[in-house]
Design an enzyme around this catalytic site. Structure first.
Site, PDB file in Angstrom:
ATOM      1  N   GLY A 159       0.787  -1.235   0.000  1.00  0.00           N
ATOM      2  CA  GLY A 159       0.000   0.000   0.000  1.00  0.00           C
ATOM      3  C   GLY A 159       0.814   1.277   0.000  1.00  0.00           C
ATOM      4  N   GLU A 182       5.658   6.287  -9.704  1.00  0.00           N
ATOM      5  CA  GLU A 182       4.295   5.929  -9.277  1.00  0.00           C
ATOM      6  C   GLU A 182       3.709   6.866  -8.227  1.00  0.00           C
ATOM      7  OE1 GLU A 182       3.531   1.770  -8.481  1.00  0.00           O
ATOM      8  OE2 GLU A 182       5.342   1.217  -9.555  1.00  0.00           O
ATOM      9  N   HIS A 220       0.369   1.197 -13.139  1.00  0.00           N
ATOM     10  CA  HIS A 220       1.118   0.027 -13.612  1.00  0.00           C
ATOM     11  C   HIS A 220       2.603   0.394 -13.685  1.00  0.00           C
ATOM     12  CE1 HIS A 220       1.795  -3.771 -15.623  1.00  0.00           C
ATOM     13  NE2 HIS A 220       2.612  -3.115 -16.434  1.00  0.00           N
ATOM     14  N   ASN A 267       1.480   3.007  -2.637  1.00  0.00           N
ATOM     15  CA  ASN A 267       0.749   3.926  -3.519  1.00  0.00           C
ATOM     16  C   ASN A 267      -0.461   4.509  -2.803  1.00  0.00           C
ATOM     17  OD1 ASN A 267       1.828   4.258  -6.308  1.00  0.00           O
ATOM     18  ND2 ASN A 267       1.982   2.032  -6.104  1.00  0.00           N
ATOM     19  N   ILE A 317      -7.760  -9.098 -11.703  1.00  0.00           N
ATOM     20  CA  ILE A 317      -8.318  -8.460 -12.899  1.00  0.00           C
ATOM     21  C   ILE A 317      -9.835  -8.428 -12.741  1.00  0.00           C
ATOM     22  CG2 ILE A 317      -8.665  -8.784 -15.392  1.00  0.00           C
ATOM     23  CD1 ILE A 317      -5.745  -9.702 -15.513  1.00  0.00           C
ATOM     24  N   LEU A 318     -10.419  -7.271 -13.048  1.00  0.00           N
ATOM     25  CA  LEU A 318     -11.874  -7.120 -12.893  1.00  0.00           C
ATOM     26  C   LEU A 318     -12.551  -7.415 -14.230  1.00  0.00           C
ATOM     27  CD1 LEU A 318     -11.640  -3.853 -10.775  1.00  0.00           C
ATOM     28  CD2 LEU A 318     -12.455  -6.081  -9.938  1.00  0.00           C
ATOM     29  N   ASN A 366      -5.814   2.851 -12.812  1.00  0.00           N
ATOM     30  CA  ASN A 366      -4.860   1.867 -12.310  1.00  0.00           C
ATOM     31  C   ASN A 366      -3.454   2.408 -12.487  1.00  0.00           C
ATOM     32  OD1 ASN A 366      -3.815  -0.769 -11.515  1.00  0.00           O
ATOM     33  ND2 ASN A 366      -3.329  -1.103 -13.688  1.00  0.00           N
ATOM     34  N   MET A 409      -4.188  -6.756  -7.125  1.00  0.00           N
ATOM     35  CA  MET A 409      -3.632  -7.836  -7.943  1.00  0.00           C
ATOM     36  C   MET A 409      -4.692  -8.774  -8.517  1.00  0.00           C
ATOM     37  SD  MET A 409      -0.590  -7.013  -8.095  1.00  0.00           S
ATOM     38  CE  MET A 409       0.563  -5.947  -7.266  1.00  0.00           C
ATOM     39  N   ASP A 454      -4.717  -3.612 -18.609  1.00  0.00           N
ATOM     40  CA  ASP A 454      -3.747  -2.530 -18.880  1.00  0.00           C
ATOM     41  C   ASP A 454      -3.965  -1.878 -20.248  1.00  0.00           C
ATOM     42  OD1 ASP A 454      -2.508  -3.005 -16.403  1.00  0.00           O
ATOM     43  OD2 ASP A 454      -1.184  -4.519 -17.293  1.00  0.00           O
TER      44      ASP A 454
HETATM   45  C1  GAR Z   1       3.108  -1.132  -7.535  1.00  0.00           C
HETATM   46  O1  GAR Z   1       4.380  -1.176  -8.123  1.00  0.00           O
HETATM   47  C2  GAR Z   1       2.054  -1.122  -8.609  1.00  0.00           C
HETATM   48  O2  GAR Z   1       2.413  -0.375  -9.728  1.00  0.00           O
HETATM   49  C3  GAR Z   1       1.979  -2.586  -8.953  1.00  0.00           C
HETATM   50  O3  GAR Z   1       2.033  -3.233  -7.728  1.00  0.00           O
HETATM   51  C4  GAR Z   1       2.796  -2.452  -6.823  1.00  0.00           C
HETATM   52  C5  GAR Z   1       1.972  -2.231  -5.581  1.00  0.00           C
HETATM   53  O4  GAR Z   1       2.725  -1.636  -4.537  1.00  0.00           O
HETATM   54  N1  GAR Z   1       0.751  -2.873  -9.661  1.00  0.00           N
HETATM   55  C6  GAR Z   1       0.698  -3.742 -10.691  1.00  0.00           C
HETATM   56  O5  GAR Z   1       1.637  -4.400 -11.066  1.00  0.00           O
HETATM   57  C7  GAR Z   1      -0.669  -3.849 -11.363  1.00  0.00           C
HETATM   58  N2  GAR Z   1      -0.598  -4.503 -12.604  1.00  0.00           N
HETATM   59  P1  GAR Z   1       2.012  -0.948  -3.289  1.00  0.00           P
HETATM   60  O6  GAR Z   1       1.036  -1.950  -2.682  1.00  0.00           O
HETATM   61  O7  GAR Z   1       3.121  -0.592  -2.347  1.00  0.00           O
HETATM   62  O8  GAR Z   1       1.324   0.270  -3.769  1.00  0.00           O
END
Ligand code: GAR
Length: 450
Positions: free
Chosen positions: A14, A183, A112, A16, A95-96, A110, A93, A153
């Site tokens: 989490g 990000e 990525h 992000n 896919i909807l 989202n 993680m 994506d």
């Molecule tokens: C992040 O790097 C995000 O971009 C990626 O998972 C990580 C989550 O980190 N998402 C994907 O790969 C989606 N396809 P976080 O839980 O610390 O935010």
């Protein structure tokens, strides 16, 4: 203004989500409010971050749900019970399905961890993305925030930021750098952008059908000038018409309303003080057959004469223009109610129009003529006034007639208007409620000077 309600969907650490929480605190995310953090994993550290920030949390796991459908149904329940407007996938993680994303078209974003269209799509998530980038030998990677559609994506890109690959990068090191350098910056920025768009759309829609109390509109405005209201009472089916005058100069304040044979006139309160009667002494309200005319000047008589000749309200006003009171160029505002008798299958018991003749330039070279035609609606009235507010020169009324509520009680309506008109500038108010079937009416007249 109501902010966009955001749900952040997570599965893990989490960071992000943390960037979004911090952005909300710092005012970067201004048009949205995170009201829910939903995790697909009951031990996700992101849940703790949400709790620390005082944000409600929910957990919906695919394992407990048993199927993709039940999983999505569980998520939907959490979102709908909180009226969520916008969804941010921040390390979510799963896919909807197409059905799910269709419900939130251009309302799910989202993040990525690559520059889409590289290293994305089904199976490309988390650390794997960075392994793929390093294996491929790219020199530049980065992150993308995009709208979510039915293609993993594949939705429209909102923001991207590049990160240069360094010699010592491992997938883990690169993952951290892409997060910190890309990000955590572009996700809050993109969230703000989308939240702002959704908030503006929602508020515009709400405003479109909003009905205000006239008192609220008048209370904040020292000088709406002269005003006309026409509409239908809440339940009694009466046609309501109201006219008020205000004045700033001594000449304009020196007036009272008087009634003669069902017509309303402005008259000098103290005839010895009249300087120029041309624009301030006129018939404000007159009837011709089944028409009731109300205006802020002697165009009342023009409309009356034209109707008598079998011509129309619009034809009459084609021959008139705004007042020649430079530099204000006060608009001429007019209204007409045409009574049709009883409400029938062919239409309502009455219909009404409003008009404003206003200068199209500061020098008064051209006149714009706007007519609005309304079908009555129970409890709804329209309000037009000469000026937006006080000022020098006075700014002419702009936009469409304002939508206001009309109560059944004529005294309550008259009092609400009179009480909220600016105490120093208000002069007179007249309100008439007419039964469209019989033409009978009751009215109220209030003069400040009497
Ligand atoms: C992040 O790097 C995000 O971009 C990626 O998972 C990580 C989550 O980190 N998402 C994907 O790969 C989606 N396809 P976080 O839980 O610390 O935010």
């Amino acid at each position: 203004m109501v902010k966009t309600k955001i749900a952040v969907l997570i599965s893990g650490n989490g960071t992000n989500l943390q960037a979004l929480i911090d952005a909300q605190k710092d005012g970067v995310l201004r048009h949205g409010r995170i009201v829910l953090v939903l995790s697909s994993n009951s031990i996700a550290h992101g849940l703790k971050r949400a709790e620390d920030a005082g944000i409600e949390t929910a957990v919906v796991t695919k394992k407990e749900a048993g199927s993709q459908e039940a999983f999505e149904r569980g998520i939907l329940e959490e979102l709908e019970s909180r009226d969520i407007d916008m969804i941010v996938l921040a390390g979510f993680m799963s896919i909807l399905s197409a059905d799910f994303v269709k419900r939130y078209d251009r309302r799910i974003i989202n993040v990525h961890p690559s520059l889409i269209p590289a290293f994305c799509g089904k199976g490309c998530y988390g650390l794997k993305v960075h392994e793929m980038a390093l294996d491929y030998g790219v020199k530049v990677t980065g992150a993308t925030v995009h709208y979510v559609n039915e293609i993993p994506d594949g939705g429209q890109i909102i923001l991207q930021k590049a990160v240069m690959i360094k010699k010592n990068d491992t997938p883990k090191i690169l993952q951290k750098r892409v997060m910190a350098e890309a990000e955590w910056q572009i996700l809050p920025q993109a969230a703000e952008k989308v939240a702002k768009r959704l908030m503006m759309e929602k508020n515009a829609r709400t405003k479109q059908y909003q009905i205000d109390d006239i008192g609220k509109l008048l209370a904040d405005n020292a000088y709406p000038g002269r005003g006309i209201v026409i509409g239908e009472t809440k339940t009694s089916g009466k046609a309501a018409a109201a006219y008020f005058i205000m004045g700033r100069s001594e000449n304009s304040r020196n007036r009272v309303f008087s009634l003669k044979d069902g017509a309303l006139y402005t008259e000098p309160f103290d005839p010895s003080k009249v300087k120029d009667p041309s624009l301030i002494i006129y018939a404000a309200l007159r009837s011709y057959e089944n028409n009731l005319i109300v205006t802020n000047g002697d165009q009342t008589d023009t409309i009356y004469d034209f109707l008598k000749e079998g011509k129309t309200f619009e034809q009459a006003l084609e021959t008139r223009q705004f007042e020649p009171d430079h530099p204000n160029l006060t608009p001429r505002i007019s209204g007409i109610i045409r009574f049709r008798g009883d409400k029938t299958e062919d239409g309502p018991a009455f219909a009404y129009k409003m008009s404003i003749l206003k200068s199209e330039d500061p020098d008064g070279n051209r006149c714009g003529r706007y007519t609005y035609s309304f079908e009555p609606e129970a409890g709804l009235g329209h309000f037009i006034h000469t000026y937006e507010c006080d000022g020098n020169p006075l700014p002419t009324f702009a936009g469409e007639p304002e939508r206001i509520s009309i109560p059944d009680d004529i005294d309550a309506f008259a009092e609400e208007m009179w009480r909220n008109l600016d105490a120093a500038n208000k002069i007179s108010l007249y309100v008439r409620y007419t039964d469209p079937a019989t033409g009978e009416y009751e009215d109220r007249l209030i003069n400040k000077y009497e």
